[in-house]
Design a protein around this motif. Structure first.
Motif, PDB file in Angstrom:
ATOM      1  N   LEU A 211       0.859  -1.177   0.000  1.00 26.10           N
ATOM      2  CA  LEU A 211       0.000   0.000   0.000  1.00 26.10           C
ATOM      3  C   LEU A 211       0.898   1.230   0.000  1.00 26.10           C
ATOM      4  O   LEU A 211       1.662   1.446   0.947  1.00 26.10           O
ATOM      5  CB  LEU A 211      -0.936  -0.014   1.201  1.00 26.10           C
ATOM      6  CG  LEU A 211      -2.160   0.891   1.138  1.00 26.10           C
ATOM      7  CD1 LEU A 211      -3.239   0.400   2.107  1.00 26.10           C
ATOM      8  CD2 LEU A 211      -1.826   2.342   1.449  1.00 26.10           C
ATOM      9  N   LEU A 212       0.816   2.028  -1.067  1.00 28.38           N
ATOM     10  CA  LEU A 212       1.771   3.098  -1.333  1.00 28.38           C
ATOM     11  C   LEU A 212       1.167   4.461  -1.010  1.00 28.38           C
ATOM     12  O   LEU A 212       0.187   4.880  -1.625  1.00 28.38           O
ATOM     13  CB  LEU A 212       2.198   3.056  -2.804  1.00 28.38           C
ATOM     14  CG  LEU A 212       2.519   1.664  -3.396  1.00 28.38           C
ATOM     15  CD1 LEU A 212       2.876   1.785  -4.874  1.00 28.38           C
ATOM     16  CD2 LEU A 212       3.640   0.994  -2.615  1.00 28.38           C
ATOM     17  N   VAL A 213       1.775   5.173  -0.049  1.00 28.02           N
ATOM     18  CA  VAL A 213       1.263   6.470   0.397  1.00 28.02           C
ATOM     19  C   VAL A 213       2.225   7.570  -0.045  1.00 28.02           C
ATOM     20  O   VAL A 213       3.385   7.592   0.388  1.00 28.02           O
ATOM     21  CB  VAL A 213       1.108   6.508   1.928  1.00 28.02           C
ATOM     22  CG1 VAL A 213       0.441   7.819   2.359  1.00 28.02           C
ATOM     23  CG2 VAL A 213       0.293   5.313   2.423  1.00 28.02           C
ATOM     24  N   PRO A 214       1.791   8.507  -0.886  1.00 29.58           N
ATOM     25  CA  PRO A 214       2.688   9.561  -1.372  1.00 29.58           C
ATOM     26  C   PRO A 214       2.912  10.663  -0.346  1.00 29.58           C
ATOM     27  O   PRO A 214       2.186  10.755   0.657  1.00 29.58           O
ATOM     28  CB  PRO A 214       1.942  10.103  -2.598  1.00 29.58           C
ATOM     29  CG  PRO A 214       0.502   9.882  -2.263  1.00 29.58           C
ATOM     30  CD  PRO A 214       0.443   8.597  -1.477  1.00 29.58           C
ATOM     31  N   GLY A 215       3.877  11.507  -0.624  1.00 31.48           N
ATOM     32  CA  GLY A 215       4.187  12.620   0.260  1.00 31.48           C
ATOM     33  C   GLY A 215       3.347  13.850  -0.026  1.00 31.48           C
ATOM     34  O   GLY A 215       2.482  13.867  -0.899  1.00 31.48           O
ATOM     35  N   GLY A 216       3.626  14.929   0.716  1.00 33.27           N
ATOM     36  CA  GLY A 216       2.905  16.175   0.542  1.00 33.27           C
ATOM     37  C   GLY A 216       3.153  16.795  -0.820  1.00 33.27           C
ATOM     38  O   GLY A 216       4.292  16.796  -1.304  1.00 33.27           O
ATOM     39  N   THR A 217       2.125  17.328  -1.420  1.00 27.80           N
ATOM     40  CA  THR A 217       2.078  17.902  -2.772  1.00 27.80           C
ATOM     41  C   THR A 217       2.296  16.844  -3.846  1.00 27.80           C
ATOM     42  O   THR A 217       2.523  17.169  -5.007  1.00 27.80           O
ATOM     43  CB  THR A 217       3.068  19.073  -2.991  1.00 27.80           C
ATOM     44  OG1 THR A 217       4.405  18.586  -3.132  1.00 27.80           O
ATOM     45  CG2 THR A 217       2.975  20.086  -1.852  1.00 27.80           C
TER      46      THR A 217
END
Length: 350
Positions: free
Chosen positions: A72-78
């Motif tokens: 499960l891949l969670v991206p960073g801010g912006t």
């Protein structure tokens, strides 16, 4: 080509120092089967009356033959889920495809408040709230509530997404492994300013101001600031920067505040009881350098960060040479992909 081989060899030696042996990922003869999911979630741990009033978008991709293990891949801010599979760039920059080709399913999500996920009031968004959201998504994927059911889940984060992954896995202890990228327990005071200075109200941005439902609290990066904020001092490639600029997204200030307080100060990461792989860019201007984390090698990174994790994490480390913060855009991103899939093979399995 010779330079690439030399770097691959150096990376192999670096991983050997941390007890991991590099092996090539399994080749896939066919493309993964992908589908869009809209997962009911909530910003609180226990939703009022059991109602999940937000939606998290995710792109689920399952390799041929299926997989019992999901990353499960969670991206960073912006950033949005596009970080893990950037459109308009070679497949070598696709974290998602590399993981699928290694035989694992992926779910690349948009954090609530970004991409195709819900856009609540920005004041409601914190890294802790995002951790609750991810927890609900993990539950859905374990039970098969919105699609296939998975027995094992590896939570992967980048930057602010890594802070969310740390808080989620330390709080709920419901994952089988954690991959932290672009996040350590020391902010680089001498070089972090270009990243912070790049943030501006989304309402003033020609692209993001068109997003329906945004309040004045949402932020994004100023036009032309992606390289300085996230890639410097890595090599400048116009195609890469254009792709990053085209897919930039949103962040809420509250996500940064408790990410720093919980992710950096406590450190809450010592509560994680699953294996952890930590990967950084050698020249990450946000977290690495003088007065911050020593990211010069996998071993110095391990020494800098080992006290922030419990023995149960069996901390492994990896460094992408010669790049800044957003390492999946690096020319040598396949080194990162190989490190992650090799670690997953060893510590989690298919």
């Amino acid at each position: 080509m010779r330079s690439f081989v030399r770097r691959l060899t150096a990376a192999a030696v670096s991983l050997l120092c941390t007890g991991t042996v590099l092996t090539p990922p399994r080749a896939s003869a066919a493309e993964a089967a992908c589908q869009d999911l809209n997962i009911p979630v909530s910003l609180v741990d226990v939703p009022l009356l059991g109602l999940k009033d937000q939606t998290m978008y995710g792109r689920l991709c399952v390799p041929p033959g299926g997989s019992r293990t999901l990353q499960l891949l969670v991206p960073g801010g912006t950033y949005s889920s596009a970080y893990y599979d950037p459109p308009g760039l070679p497949d070598t920059r696709s974290f998602r495809k590399a993981v699928n080709n290694a035989g694992y399913a992926t779910l690349a999500v948009d954090r609530v408040g970004s991409g195709r996920s819900s856009k609540p009031l920005s004041e409601l968004l914190t890294a802790t709230a995002q951790a609750n959201v991810v927890h609900h998504a993990i539950q859905a994927m374990r039970t098969g509530a919105v699609g296939p059911r998975f027995e094992k889940i590896v939570l992967v984060g980048h930057s602010l997404g890594s802070a969310t992954a740390i808080i989620e896995s330390a709080t709920f202890r419901d994952v089988d492994g954690v991959v932290v990228t672009g996040f350590t327990h020391h902010v680089a005071p001498l070089t972090v300013m270009p990243t912070l200075a790049a943030l501006s109200p989304a309402a003033l941005d020609p692209k993001e101001s068109k997003v329906v439902g945004l309040d004045a609290g949402y932020l994004t990066t100023l036009q032309g600031m992606r390289y300085a904020a996230f890639h410097s001092p890595g090599p400048y490639d116009q195609q890469t920067i254009d792709a990053d600029e085209a897919t930039k997204d949103l962040i809420a200030p509250g996500e940064i505040i408790d990410a720093v307080l919980i992710g950096l100060v406590l450190p809450y990461s010592r509560r994680i009881n699953a294996p952890v792989l930590l990967a950084m860019g050698e020249k990450d201007n946000v977290f690495c350098g003088p007065l911050a984390t020593d990211c010069s090698t996998a071993e110095t990174l391990r020494q800098s960060e080992t006290a922030s994790y419990a023995p149960e994490a069996h901390l492994r480390t990896f460094v992408v040479p010669d790049y800044g913060h957003s390492i999946n855009f690096a020319p040598n991103a396949p080194l990162l992909h190989t490190a992650v899939t090799t670690w997953t093979n060893e510590m989690i399995g298919h």
